[in-house]
Design an enzyme around this catalytic site. Structure first.
Site, mmCIF file in Angstrom:
data_model
loop_
_atom_site.group_PDB
_atom_site.id
_atom_site.type_symbol
_atom_site.label_atom_id
_atom_site.label_comp_id
_atom_site.label_asym_id
_atom_site.label_seq_id
_atom_site.Cartn_x
_atom_site.Cartn_y
_atom_site.Cartn_z
ATOM 1 N N HIS A 101 7.779 0.182 0.775
ATOM 2 C CA HIS A 101 6.878 -0.959 0.903
ATOM 3 C C HIS A 101 5.734 -0.585 1.831
ATOM 4 O O HIS A 101 5.965 -0.031 2.923
ATOM 5 C CB HIS A 101 7.606 -2.179 1.481
ATOM 6 C CG HIS A 101 6.679 -3.301 1.852
ATOM 7 N ND1 HIS A 101 6.532 -3.760 3.160
ATOM 8 C CD2 HIS A 101 5.836 -4.050 1.094
ATOM 9 C CE1 HIS A 101 5.644 -4.741 3.179
ATOM 10 N NE2 HIS A 101 5.210 -4.936 1.945
ATOM 11 N N SER A 102 4.500 -0.868 1.446
ATOM 12 C CA SER A 102 3.324 -0.700 2.298
ATOM 13 C C SER A 102 3.250 0.734 2.832
ATOM 14 O O SER A 102 3.148 1.683 2.055
ATOM 15 C CB SER A 102 3.367 -1.743 3.412
ATOM 16 O OG SER A 102 2.122 -1.860 4.052
ATOM 17 N N MET A 103 3.301 0.933 4.147
ATOM 18 C CA MET A 103 3.262 2.292 4.682
ATOM 19 C C MET A 103 4.405 3.138 4.141
ATOM 20 O O MET A 103 4.249 4.340 3.903
ATOM 21 C CB MET A 103 3.308 2.270 6.212
ATOM 22 C CG MET A 103 3.176 3.642 6.856
ATOM 23 S SD MET A 103 3.398 3.630 8.649
ATOM 24 C CE MET A 103 5.188 3.483 8.757
ATOM 25 N N ALA A 105 5.606 2.968 1.227
ATOM 26 C CA ALA A 105 5.189 3.405 -0.106
ATOM 27 C C ALA A 105 4.248 4.597 -0.010
ATOM 28 O O ALA A 105 4.324 5.531 -0.819
ATOM 29 C CB ALA A 105 4.518 2.251 -0.848
ATOM 30 N N HIS A 263 1.920 -9.893 0.475
ATOM 31 C CA HIS A 263 2.224 -8.497 0.755
ATOM 32 C C HIS A 263 3.722 -8.253 0.930
ATOM 33 O O HIS A 263 4.225 -7.190 0.579
ATOM 34 C CB HIS A 263 1.464 -8.083 2.014
ATOM 35 C CG HIS A 263 1.599 -6.642 2.379
ATOM 36 N ND1 HIS A 263 1.289 -5.627 1.489
ATOM 37 C CD2 HIS A 263 1.997 -6.032 3.544
ATOM 38 C CE1 HIS A 263 1.490 -4.445 2.091
ATOM 39 N NE2 HIS A 263 1.929 -4.671 3.325
#
Length: 287
Positions: A101-103, A105, A263
């Protein structure tokens, strides 16, 4: 899959990391990586909805219950890639999938591009590539980062009288989250102190990045992906209106699914977590 994960410790040669383990020991191996300033609890709602997988949700270095890097060290994306490679070695997983997820990812993309023989499948939640800076902005970027390091010793972590108050503040932070999601992150991310509670996270995580990739750099990493990859884009998330996303992913192995939510759609509520699970279950269980 059990709703309550097992707590495990991963003793790497240079640092000890904490993690939460979901699913049967003989399930398909998946390493799950959270976003910036979050922790392994970001997968608390999603992981139990992914049966048949052995998910190791790691607290990345400096986050959650993991150790901080030693004085003088930093938190570059490639250092996280190195950590994850060592985690896989310790788990005796020569090949595994990544859920980020996010960073997390972004770290997953860098690892999958660099070591394609190790990554079976890539499941990404509202994250793909880091912010970029072209060469003519590198001097200002480095100056800002070094100024932040010099000033860090004078800064103090925020204090909160209760976990609930900390969750309220986190709710309004980067990547707005629901109060329930903020509570899950706070319960794992806070530590008690004499004045109340403060975050366990390393203060150095808030420093600006001294050197960013250029757009050409990130293009190269995305083009290098060879494993099947699925990206969930949250309609109210950080990628929804990112310029050039379709062009970047054209003729790559990455397929895109757009889902309603913000997000943290995989954590904000059970409905969002189920939508993400419905997307990833057939993907991660495929041969």
């Amino acid at each position: 899959m059990s709703l309550v994960p097992d707590e495990i410790r991963l003793r790497l040669p240079h640092i000890e990391l904490a993690a939460q383990a979901y699913g049967p020991p003989d399930g398909r191996p998946v390493i799950a990586l959270h976003g910036w300033l979050d922790n392994a609890a970001t997968f608390a709602r999603l992981a139990p909805k992914l049966p048949g997988l052995r998910i190791i949700a790691v607290d990345l270095a400096g986050h959650g219950h993991s150790e901080h890097r030693p004085p003088g060290a930093g938190y570059a994306l490639w250092d996280y890639v190195h950590d994850v490679l060592l985690v896989a070695e310790q788990l005796d997983w020569p090949r595994f999938s990544l859920l980020g997820h996010s960073m997390g990812a972004i770290v997953s993309v860098l690892l999958a591009a660099t070591f394609p023989e190790k990554v079976q499948r890539l499941a990404l939640v509202d994250g793909l590539i880091p912010p970029t800076t072209e060469a003519d902005g590198a001097v200002a970027t480095l100056a800002q980062a070094l100024q932040g390091r010099l000033a860090l010793s004078a800064k103090r972590k925020p204090l909160y009288p209760s976990v609930e108050r900390a969750a309220q503040v986190r709710q309004r932070g980067v990547g707005h989250v629901s109060f329930e999601a903020a509570q899950l992150l706070a319960h794992r991310g806070l530590m008690p102190v004499e004045e109340g509670f403060t975050w366990r996270t390393d203060s150095r995580l808030t420093l600006a990045t001294p050197l960013r990739f250029t757009q050409a750099h990130v293009n190269a990493f995305v083009r290098a992906l060879s494993c099947p990859a699925k990206l969930v884009v949250a309609e109210q998330g950080l990628l929804a209106h990112r310029d050039g996303l379709e062009q970047l992913l054209a003729n790559t192995s990455v397929s895109v699914e757009r889902l309603p939510g913000g997000h943290h759609l995989h954590l904000d509520d059970e409905q969002g977590a189920q939508l993400v699970a419905d997307c990833f279950n057939p993907f991660l269980s495929a041969p």
